[in-house]
Design an enzyme around this catalytic site. Sequence first.
Site, short mmCIF file in Angstrom:
data_model
loop_
_atom_site.label_atom_id
_atom_site.label_comp_id
_atom_site.label_asym_id
_atom_site.label_seq_id
_atom_site.Cartn_x
_atom_site.Cartn_y
_atom_site.Cartn_z
N LYS A 43 0.83 -1.22 0.00
CA LYS A 43 0.00 0.00 0.00
C LYS A 43 0.87 1.26 0.00
O LYS A 43 0.64 2.18 -0.78
CB LYS A 43 -0.92 0.02 1.25
CG LYS A 43 -1.92 -1.11 1.28
CD LYS A 43 -2.83 -1.02 2.48
CE LYS A 43 -2.10 -1.17 3.82
NZ LYS A 43 -1.41 -2.45 3.99
N THR A 44 1.86 1.27 0.88
CA THR A 44 2.72 2.45 0.94
C THR A 44 3.51 2.57 -0.37
O THR A 44 3.72 3.66 -0.89
CB THR A 44 3.66 2.36 2.16
OG1 THR A 44 2.83 2.18 3.32
CG2 THR A 44 4.47 3.60 2.34
N ASP A 230 -1.91 7.74 3.81
CA ASP A 230 -1.48 6.39 4.23
C ASP A 230 -2.13 6.06 5.58
O ASP A 230 -2.53 6.98 6.31
CB ASP A 230 0.06 6.36 4.38
CG ASP A 230 0.63 4.95 4.32
OD1 ASP A 230 -0.16 3.98 4.18
OD2 ASP A 230 1.86 4.79 4.41
N GLU A 231 -2.24 4.79 5.91
CA GLU A 231 -2.79 4.35 7.22
C GLU A 231 -4.16 4.98 7.49
O GLU A 231 -4.43 5.46 8.59
CB GLU A 231 -1.81 4.71 8.36
CG GLU A 231 -0.39 4.22 8.16
CD GLU A 231 -0.18 2.76 8.53
OE1 GLU A 231 -1.15 2.08 8.94
OE2 GLU A 231 0.96 2.27 8.39
N GLN A 261 -5.43 -3.35 10.88
CA GLN A 261 -4.31 -2.69 11.55
C GLN A 261 -4.74 -1.41 12.25
O GLN A 261 -3.91 -0.54 12.52
CB GLN A 261 -3.21 -2.38 10.55
CG GLN A 261 -2.55 -3.63 10.00
CD GLN A 261 -1.37 -3.28 9.11
OE1 GLN A 261 -0.36 -2.77 9.57
NE2 GLN A 261 -1.50 -3.53 7.82
N ARG A 606 5.24 -7.25 10.93
CA ARG A 606 6.39 -6.37 10.65
C ARG A 606 7.57 -7.17 10.13
O ARG A 606 8.53 -6.61 9.62
CB ARG A 606 6.86 -5.62 11.92
CG ARG A 606 5.89 -4.64 12.57
CD ARG A 606 5.30 -3.67 11.61
NE ARG A 606 4.04 -4.18 11.07
CZ ARG A 606 3.50 -3.77 9.93
NH1 ARG A 606 4.09 -2.87 9.20
NH2 ARG A 606 2.37 -4.28 9.49
P1 ATP Z 1 1.72 -2.14 5.96
O1 ATP Z 1 0.28 -2.53 5.96
O2 ATP Z 1 2.49 -2.91 6.96
O3 ATP Z 1 1.92 -0.66 6.03
P2 ATP Z 1 2.08 -1.99 3.11
O4 ATP Z 1 0.88 -2.59 2.49
O5 ATP Z 1 2.16 -0.53 3.15
O6 ATP Z 1 2.31 -2.63 4.54
P3 ATP Z 1 4.65 -1.81 1.83
O7 ATP Z 1 5.42 -1.38 3.00
O8 ATP Z 1 4.33 -0.82 0.78
O9 ATP Z 1 3.32 -2.57 2.31
O10 ATP Z 1 5.37 -3.03 1.12
C1 ATP Z 1 5.85 -4.14 1.86
C2 ATP Z 1 7.12 -4.65 1.24
O11 ATP Z 1 6.81 -5.30 0.02
C3 ATP Z 1 8.10 -3.57 0.92
O12 ATP Z 1 9.39 -4.05 1.18
C4 ATP Z 1 7.89 -3.34 -0.55
O13 ATP Z 1 9.03 -2.83 -1.18
C5 ATP Z 1 7.57 -4.74 -1.05
N1 ATP Z 1 6.72 -4.74 -2.25
C6 ATP Z 1 5.49 -4.23 -2.37
N2 ATP Z 1 5.01 -4.42 -3.62
C7 ATP Z 1 5.96 -5.07 -4.31
C8 ATP Z 1 6.07 -5.57 -5.66
N3 ATP Z 1 5.10 -5.43 -6.54
N4 ATP Z 1 7.21 -6.20 -5.98
C9 ATP Z 1 8.20 -6.37 -5.08
N5 ATP Z 1 8.17 -5.94 -3.81
C10 ATP Z 1 7.06 -5.29 -3.43
MG MG Z 2 2.33 0.83 4.75
#
Ligand code: ATP
Ligand code: MG
Length: 732
Positions: A43-44, A230-231, A261, A606
């Site tokens: 997402k981030t 975000d969040e 979360q 995490r």
């Molecule tokens: P959270 O809910 O914990 O905030 P999130 O959904 O925001 O998580 P991110 O932090 O954006 O997730 O991504 C998690 C990890 O996965 C990061 O290391 C990111 O670089 C990797 N990632 C996300 N999408 C891809 C992709 N398409 N290919 C490779 N790596 C990815």
């Molecule tokens: Mg995130």
Amino acid sequence: MDKTSIINRDKNKYLHSLNEEQRQAVCSVDGPVLVLAGAGTGKTKVLVSRICHLLNNNHAKPWEILAVTFTNKASKEMNNRVSNLVGQAVEGIWLGTFHSIGVKILRSNAELIGLKNNFTIIDTDDQTRVLKQLIKSNNIDDKRWPARSLSYIINKWKDMGLLPDEVPPESISNFAQGKSIDLYKDYNSLLKVQNAADFGDLILHCISLFKNNPDVLRDYQKKFKYILVDEYQDTNQAQHKWLKFLAMGSKNVCCVGDDDQSIYGWRGAEVGNILSFERDFPGAKIIRLEKNYRSQPHILKAASELIKNNKGRLGKTLWTDQENGDPIIISSHLDGSEEARSVVENCEIISKNNNLNEIAILVRAGYQTREFEDRFLTVNIPYRVIGGPRFYERREIRDAIAYLRVISQPNDGIAFERIINVPKRGLGQTTIKSIYELSKKNNESLITSAQNILLTEMIRPQAKSSLGKLLENFNRWISLRDQTNVRELLEIVLDESGYTDMWQKDKSIEAPGRLDNLMELADTLENFENLTDFLDHVSLVMENEKNESSQMINIMTLHAAKGLEFDHIFLPGWEEGLFPNQRSLDENGTLALEEERRLGHVGITRARRTVRISFAHSRRSFGEWQNSIPSRFIDELPDENISFIEDNKNFDNNFFQDNDFNQDINFDFDQSYQSTKKIPHIMKNIFIGSKINHDKYGIGYVIKINYEKLDIIFEDHGKKTIISDYVEIIND
Ligand code: ATP
Ligand code: MG
């Protein structure tokens, strides 16, 4: 979607690393978009890529983008990630927390809401002090109706975006026989007189600004062509109102979040905001992401199964194509310090082949960090506490900053009150009370009243002369404010006020450390062009970021870990009472239990590679030893994804040798075992060494546990094997 435009090679190369759904979220630039997806699904990453996309394709100039993150750390991280992709352009983007963006808006429009643009931001400590005075001056018994409770009530209203006139009757508590609304009003007026705002105001004042000044709102709506959040699951109602005002212009708003979360309910976060997105922004595109890129399967599966025990959730399926990896290790320990020893030992082992920055210890309660800090100091492993014992919250730093605040903004009565008699200069409670009363009577700031009181006979001559000298000093320091650099100004103030001298003469153990901290503060000031910039930084960042670049193990609360990721995660203190936290459960019952479980879920997710959960059988709490039982959340983890070990290496074998009974028995303390089963039921409240009573055999000590079977040495009957149901634990 137009594939040719997306695969516009180099310019859009960040798009190649996205999956189809992520790409959709990035490229659907027009209209509202909600990405509702689980932990680690990117997402981030979507938000970061979206910012690049907007800039690279000239959808917006940097200053037309507003990106809101949850913490300062997260915004820094996002800033780095965006700048890696788009370089310098990142500087113009309005990227920050709700609070920091609120401040930016208010500084440009302060007059419209009755403040001056150099207003002070006060924190909870200052807030409590102001409320205490207010309660006293209204002749309310502050023992019965403490300032902290009032602060809780007022903050809650502010989080809900409610001004005193808007609080619905059913939300008015019986604080001081229903006087809370009047106190809320008085408090707000008092802050205005002192040209100050609290944290809630940073959002609430913006809402009033937007409501009462449609032209100002229109300008911001026009300015921010694209808004990203975000969040989103942790926004409170005030932030939600704030966002709606701004987003109703272009309606190009992209929010990302995960209902599983949501962990700030206790601070007014409203998970309902994410669920009502479509109602708030009709025609919204909802995108779900299901592939998790962060965690190995055991970790992901365990976290998913844990959260399934919550009823209030949308439900989602996450998958990963990573290798299986290691199961989550659950370890039990005799007590808290054994647990800390073991965690630190394991950190040392991991750090042999890994970067220290990739290890994190996540605790439920802030005070838990101490034991780990002590241990790291003993074995000399560098660590940082994120969001922890904050540098800017230390007493001497707060004092020094209070001086600077008065110089920056002489109406800041809260800061003035803090240092009026620090160091001691004969201006005690009676003098302060007189000044305070005069200020209330004439509706003027404390410092103005301090000046005016010199013309009266209200205070003793000695106090008068001392106060006169202090005010003279302040006048001189204020005149230096714009000519001297901030560091020099601080040094002058600390010397001339006698503050440095006070600590130099202090014989306590902490005094030298406090002087070091003051020097550290002076060093920090070098980085700021002017006093206001520095004071804003302090109010918003409140974190000691010294040595941020070198390798260190991270310690933080589960709350502070949101959005972050590490290879190796330690989750200590998984015991009933500590986690789930009893106080939360007492206050909010089932709702709190679900929020605690979400915290557990956040903690586990995490991790990229390994998770170690631990619990102690007894723990010292407020000076007393208490037996504890493992957290119910451990029971909720699936057997096939966990491995249980008992780590009682340092158990004191002498314990039994000192008791000279049954010398012939061969003691067997090798209790370490590996198991993929859940913790034996019996382990929940009995451990090796427990003193028990049995109806027939009397007092005895447990020497071995084998699920429900206990080997016990009885004082009068020697060794017996007994089923756990038949014994009663004795807590001496
Ligand atoms: P959270 O809910 O914990 O905030 P999130 O959904 O925001 O998580 P991110 O932090 O954006 O997730 O991504 C998690 C990890 O996965 C990061 O290391 C990111 O670089 C990797 N990632 C996300 N999408 C891809 C992709 N398409 N290919 C490779 N790596 C990815
Ligand atoms: Mg995130």
